[in-house]
Every structure is written in C-alpha cells, then in structure tokens.
Design a protein around this motif. Structure first.
Motif, PDB file in Angstrom:
ATOM      1  N   UNK A 253      41.904  27.632 -12.657  1.00 24.43           N
ATOM      2  CA  UNK A 253      41.729  28.141 -11.305  1.00 24.43           C
ATOM      3  C   UNK A 253      40.645  27.314 -10.632  1.00 24.43           C
ATOM      4  N   UNK A 254      40.842  27.024  -9.357  1.00 21.52           N
ATOM      5  CA  UNK A 254      39.819  26.329  -8.597  1.00 21.52           C
ATOM      6  C   UNK A 254      39.868  26.829  -7.159  1.00 21.52           C
ATOM      7  N   UNK A 255      38.688  27.020  -6.568  1.00 19.37           N
ATOM      8  CA  UNK A 255      38.592  27.489  -5.192  1.00 19.37           C
ATOM      9  C   UNK A 255      37.953  26.418  -4.324  1.00 19.37           C
ATOM     10  N   UNK A 256      38.219  26.497  -3.032  1.00 23.24           N
ATOM     11  CA  UNK A 256      37.664  25.516  -2.094  1.00 23.24           C
ATOM     12  C   UNK A 256      37.427  26.174  -0.752  1.00 23.24           C
ATOM     13  N   UNK A 308      38.688  28.237   6.210  1.00 20.97           N
ATOM     14  CA  UNK A 308      39.636  28.732   5.220  1.00 20.97           C
ATOM     15  C   UNK A 308      38.976  28.759   3.845  1.00 20.97           C
ATOM     16  N   UNK A 309      39.143  29.882   3.132  1.00 27.31           N
ATOM     17  CA  UNK A 309      38.838  29.970   1.697  1.00 27.31           C
ATOM     18  C   UNK A 309      40.178  29.836   0.974  1.00 27.31           C
ATOM     19  N   UNK A 310      40.274  28.898   0.041  1.00 29.65           N
ATOM     20  CA  UNK A 310      41.534  28.665  -0.673  1.00 29.65           C
ATOM     21  C   UNK A 310      41.319  28.810  -2.175  1.00 29.65           C
ATOM     22  N   UNK A 311      42.375  29.187  -2.879  1.00 26.85           N
ATOM     23  CA  UNK A 311      42.311  29.195  -4.347  1.00 26.85           C
ATOM     24  C   UNK A 311      43.668  28.761  -4.898  1.00 26.85           C
ATOM     25  N   UNK A 312      43.608  27.938  -5.959  1.00 29.42           N
ATOM     26  CA  UNK A 312      44.805  27.385  -6.591  1.00 29.42           C
ATOM     27  C   UNK A 312      44.839  27.826  -8.047  1.00 29.42           C
ATOM     28  N   UNK A 313      46.002  28.251  -8.525  1.00 31.25           N
ATOM     29  CA  UNK A 313      46.202  28.654  -9.922  1.00 31.25           C
ATOM     30  C   UNK A 313      47.300  27.800 -10.546  1.00 31.25           C
ATOM     31  N   UNK A 341      34.532  25.168  -5.564  1.00 29.76           N
ATOM     32  CA  UNK A 341      33.968  26.201  -6.440  1.00 29.76           C
ATOM     33  C   UNK A 341      34.833  26.175  -7.700  1.00 29.76           C
ATOM     34  N   UNK A 342      34.380  25.414  -8.681  1.00 31.52           N
ATOM     35  CA  UNK A 342      35.217  25.175  -9.863  1.00 31.52           C
ATOM     36  C   UNK A 342      34.932  26.138 -11.010  1.00 31.52           C
ATOM     37  N   UNK A 343      33.666  26.438 -11.270  1.00 35.48           N
ATOM     38  CA  UNK A 343      33.351  27.321 -12.394  1.00 35.48           C
ATOM     39  C   UNK A 343      33.504  28.778 -11.963  1.00 35.48           C
ATOM     40  N   UNK A 344      33.654  29.654 -12.958  1.00 38.93           N
ATOM     41  CA  UNK A 344      33.936  31.065 -12.684  1.00 38.93           C
ATOM     42  C   UNK A 344      32.830  31.722 -11.870  1.00 38.93           C
ATOM     43  N   UNK A 345      31.580  31.387 -12.164  1.00 39.53           N
ATOM     44  CA  UNK A 345      30.466  32.026 -11.463  1.00 39.53           C
ATOM     45  C   UNK A 345      30.470  31.683  -9.974  1.00 39.53           C
ATOM     46  N   UNK A 346      30.702  30.407  -9.654  1.00 40.98           N
ATOM     47  CA  UNK A 346      30.715  29.982  -8.258  1.00 40.98           C
ATOM     48  C   UNK A 346      31.917  30.568  -7.525  1.00 40.98           C
ATOM     49  N   UNK A 347      33.071  30.585  -8.204  1.00 40.04           N
ATOM     50  CA  UNK A 347      34.273  31.171  -7.594  1.00 40.04           C
ATOM     51  C   UNK A 347      34.060  32.663  -7.318  1.00 40.04           C
ATOM     52  N   UNK A 348      33.505  33.358  -8.289  1.00 39.49           N
ATOM     53  CA  UNK A 348      33.286  34.793  -8.107  1.00 39.49           C
ATOM     54  C   UNK A 348      32.330  35.073  -6.949  1.00 39.49           C
ATOM     55  N   UNK A 350      31.943  33.182  -4.293  1.00 39.57           N
ATOM     56  CA  UNK A 350      32.683  32.900  -3.071  1.00 39.57           C
ATOM     57  C   UNK A 350      33.554  34.085  -2.681  1.00 39.57           C
ATOM     58  N   UNK A 351      34.327  34.605  -3.649  1.00 40.84           N
ATOM     59  CA  UNK A 351      35.258  35.677  -3.325  1.00 40.84           C
ATOM     60  C   UNK A 351      34.566  37.020  -3.149  1.00 40.84           C
ATOM     61  N   UNK A 352      33.422  37.176  -3.768  1.00 39.56           N
ATOM     62  CA  UNK A 352      32.636  38.385  -3.490  1.00 39.56           C
ATOM     63  C   UNK A 352      32.174  38.378  -2.040  1.00 39.56           C
ATOM     64  N   UNK A 353      31.763  37.204  -1.562  1.00 39.43           N
ATOM     65  CA  UNK A 353      31.366  37.100  -0.155  1.00 39.43           C
ATOM     66  C   UNK A 353      32.527  37.467   0.759  1.00 39.43           C
ATOM     67  N   UNK A 354      33.742  37.021   0.417  1.00 42.04           N
ATOM     68  CA  UNK A 354      34.918  37.373   1.227  1.00 42.04           C
ATOM     69  C   UNK A 354      35.183  38.877   1.169  1.00 42.04           C
ATOM     70  N   UNK A 355      35.092  39.463  -0.028  1.00 44.11           N
ATOM     71  CA  UNK A 355      35.344  40.899  -0.146  1.00 44.11           C
ATOM     72  C   UNK A 355      34.251  41.727   0.525  1.00 44.11           C
TER      73      UNK A 355
END
Length: 496
Positions: A253-256, A308-313, A341-348, A350-355
C-alpha cells in the motif's frame, strides 16, 4: 402569515392546533403509562441492570453526531442476545411502544432520535464475532462489533474489512445506513458487502434475509431481502447479526498527496484516473478551506490549494504501473509532484487527518456545530457540481469546507454554523436545499452514504417520486403495520 388569514381561517387554524396538542398530550400520557406497565417485564427479560430510566443515559441515546436536537427515549434497554431482543420487541409490540435501535451513535442524520418517545434498544452488549471462515472470506458479527474491533480481530489472518466511514461505527449500524467511505471506490459500500442479515421484526419475529446460516458469494434466489434491510435505518427491523465479505490484505500500500491550482483541475484528474482503469483504493478531494483546516487541526503542512489524497493497493509491480499512470494524469492537469506516505505510520497519520476533517471543520469556529451535506452524482457531472457548489458557498458567505469521496461521485460540504443564530441556520438550510436539488438535476442523489433520517425525507420524495414512496410505505406497512420501528425516519405518512 397568521395575520394574513381571515378571522374564520384563524379560528380553524387555532382549533386544529388545539386538537393536535390534545392528541400529542394524550399520546404521551398513554405511552408513559404503557412504559410503566412494561418495566417489570423488561427487567425480567434482560436483568434490572440492563434497563435504564436515567436522564443522562436516555439523553445519550437520544442523539447522534448530527445537528438534530436530542430526542431521548422513555427507557433504554441493553439486550445481550437475539432472544432477549425478540422478547423485548414482543413486549413493545403488545403495548404499542416505539422501538429505536442504537449502535454507537455516530450517525449524521438524527436517525436515533426518539421522535415519538418509546424504547431504545442499545445493542452494545451484543459484541461477539461469531463465525469467521478465512478460506471463504466471510465473517458473521453481532451489532456491538465495530469496524476497528473486527479488523483488530482479523489482524493475524491476512484478511480485513475495508469499508471505512471514518468513525468507529458498529457494523450492523453501518449496514442499517448503507454506509461507505474512503475505500468505496475500490471495495464498494455496505450494500455490496453484506451477504446475510439476522433481523428482529417489530413483533419479535426473527428472520434471516438470505436463509439461516447461508453465505454464498452470489445468489439469485427470491427477492433480495438483504438489500431491503440494508439502508432501512431501523425502520423495518432490528439487525442483530450481519455476515460480511472480507478481503485479503494487499501485498503493498502506498499513499500520496497532490495539490492543484483549481478545483476543476483536481476533479478532472479524479475522473480521468478512473476512466483509464486505474484500480485506485482511495481518492479523496479537499478544497483549500478544508486542507487549511486539516493542516491546523492535524499539524500538517500541505499547500493551501485544492488537494487530492490518493492510495494505491496491490503488488509491488502493479503499484508502479498505477502510480505512473496517476502521476502522468495529475501532472497533465497542473498537479504538483506527489508527496509520498509509504510506511504504515505516515499513511495512518495522513488518513487520520482526512477522517478528522469533521472536527477540523468545527475547529474553524469554536462553539459552533457542523452539518454535513452528502450528495452524490454521476462521475461525469462531478466537476460541474463541485465548481458550482464552491461558487454558491462563496456568494452565500457560509463556512463550508468541502471534502469528498470523489472516486464515486460523493462529496460533503461540512457546514459550520452557529446554532444560536436563526438567520445563519436559515441560510445554511437554503444552501443545503439548493445543493441537493442541484444534485438531483444532475441525475444524482441527495444522500450517498449518510442516509435519510429526519432531514432528507422531503428530498427523498422528490428524488424517487410519489409512486416509489407509495411502494416504500407499503413495504413499511407490511413489515411494521403499527409503525413502531424507528417512527418518523425516512418516510412521512403525511406525504401520501
């Protein structure tokens, strides 16, 4: 308006008001007398500690996260199993007491308010994960199980449940509102991920919408009762179990994050990414006001422009292709380079900020309340409606940062309003009506994932038309002829 009426019409209006007042008073007196009669039966069924008349408990169960005022029930019961739910429902049915199911109270449309008083069934004690079949990718849970609790339970199995509305909502509550969220563009909404339901009807009858214990990946057997109850918001029955589809955790998983010079450029990129067939997992839009609020609330430092916040699986190899295509499209629309945002901590983070956008919006005006719109339109209409809505917000001088699951055409204006300012409340109401009708004019819907609840009943009638409303009312009357299940939500009997 009153002064414009003739004396005879004033008299008729006054008489009608007095009749309504007398009927409501009589109804309240009758209901409270009925509650007093059934308390001993409730305590026998689920124990005296699981029946509460406390004011604080009742008020807690009379409201959700919406702007709708608290409507506390007369009593709150805490059943521990489906047998107790059934027995309690039978007692309520025999005494004509309204029944209001309650999960975690994270809804946004006033769906748990006891508008006619009655009995709140708080289902938090039914919190078991009952049947996990890893090889079949499905699980059955009780209504007290939340999204996060299920995924914590699944952590070592290589499976997860991806439907993510942001709040840690109960899974049966998510089914009741047909919730979705940031992952819906890839994994679908609750409607696509519920395989079977156990439901207690208003008279205590227990049914299984796809047959008891059945969990095939597909079926064409009979009417689709499962999807009838998904999105019914507690108006047809109490969901006491749900069987859900599960998915394998992606290999990678990777976010951007990508910033744009305009709303049009960001939304055009969204549509083009989907049109090229990129199987994107999440693609979220935040306008400049929203990203600024998120920066301040979540200690981020992204440019204050449409984003845009994006995530790829997928596999490592497939991600390279997905990211390459998405980057090419965003850059052709003057988007910035991706911030990764490649590692789990950074991705989390990012998405916590969105939530947390809901709370970030409220923080723009401390002491104010937030109301979220929820329109959804066909993808081709998305650029136009967001641009028009942004213009409407600016001209109306309202605070309404925009965030949305634009990958499936759904977006929210998080309207921040002073609840003590009647003029501002009226302006927000007019804006939300304009927005909803704008969406309907573009072949969309007034609600993509929050449900109808109290505030969108008239819009529902405009959306589906009187004949469809008549059919819905017929279904309601067939399953709940006494109108005991969460009365006053979705349908208004006066509409017919």
């Amino acid at each position: 308006m009153w002064l414009n009426l003739t004396p005879s019409r004033r008299l008729l209006s006054l008489r009608w008001s007095l009749i309504q007042y007398r009927n409501i008073t009589l109804e309240n007196t009758t209901r409270k007398a009925a509650v007093d009669k059934v308390l001993s039966a409730f305590r026998t069924i689920c124990g005296k500690d699981n029946v509460s008349l406390g004011e604080a408990v009742r008020e807690q169960h009379g409201k959700d996260e919406s702007v709708h005022r608290c409507r506390p029930p007369d009593v709150v019961v805490f059943p521990r199993c489906v047998e107790e739910v059934s027995a309690l429902a039978k007692v309520c049915h025999d005494h004509n007491l309204p029944i209001i199911p309650f999960g975690t109270g994270t809804g946004l449309e006033g769906g748990v308010g006891a508008v006619k008083g009655g009995v709140c069934f708080s289902l938090r004690n039914m919190d078991q994960i009952l049947d996990l079949h890893p090889e079949d990718f499905d699980v059955t849970v009780e209504p007290g199980v939340t999204r996060k609790a299920l995924n914590a339970y699944l952590r070592d199995t290589g499976l997860w449940f991806p439907v993510d509305p942001g709040a840690d909502a109960s899974l049966c509550g998510m089914a009741a509102t047909s919730a979705s969220g940031t992952n819906a563009v890839r994994y679908g909404t609750m409607r696509e991920n519920v395989m079977n339901l156990e439901v207690v009807l208003s008279n205590g009858t227990v049914i299984h919408t796809a047959g008891k214990g059945r969990r095939p990946r597909k079926t064409s057997a009979g009417y689709n009762l499962t999807n009838l109850f998904v999105g019914s918001e507690g108006t047809l029955g109490i969901i006491t179990k749900t069987t859900l589809r599960l998915y394998g955790v992606p290999e990678a998983m990777v976010s951007a994050v990508c910033s744009f010079p305009s709303v049009q450029a960001a939304v055009d990129s969204t549509v083009q990414i989907l049109q090229t067939g990129v199987p994107i997992a999440r693609i979220e839009f935040l306008d400049d006001v929203m990203i600024d609020a998120c920066n301040k609330f979540s200690s981020l430092s992204y440019p204050v422009t449409p984003t845009l916040f994006l995530e790829f699986h997928g596999s490592e190899r497939s991600l390279e292709e997905q990211v390459s295509t998405a980057e090419e499209i965003t850059q052709s629309n003057e988007g910035s380079d991706f911030q990764w945002a490649r590692d789990a901590e950074t991705r989390n983070r990012l998405w916590k900020a969105r939530h947390d956008a809901w709370y970030a919006a409220q923080a723009l005006r401390p002491g104010c309340k937030a109301y979220s719109t929820d329109v959804c339109v066909p993808l081709s209409q998305l650029p136009q409606i967001i641009v028009e809505t942004k213009k409407d917000l600016l001209e109306s001088r309202l605070t309404g940062p925009i965030a949305g699951h634009v990958g499936d055409g759904n977006f929210h204006c998080l309207m921040v309003v002073d609840p003590n300012d009647p003029d501002e409340l009226h302006q927000v109401h007019l804006f939300t009506e304009r927005l909803a009708r704008r969406a309907l004019a573009m072949d969309g819907t007034c609600t993509g994932e929050h449900g109808v609840g109290l505030g969108k009943r008239a819009l529902l009638c405009e959306e589906v038309g009187p004949l469809a409303i008549h059919v819905m009312q017929g279904l309601k009357d067939s399953l709940d002829p006494r109108n005991l299940m969460n009365p006053g939500k979705i349908l208004q009997r006066g509409e017919l």
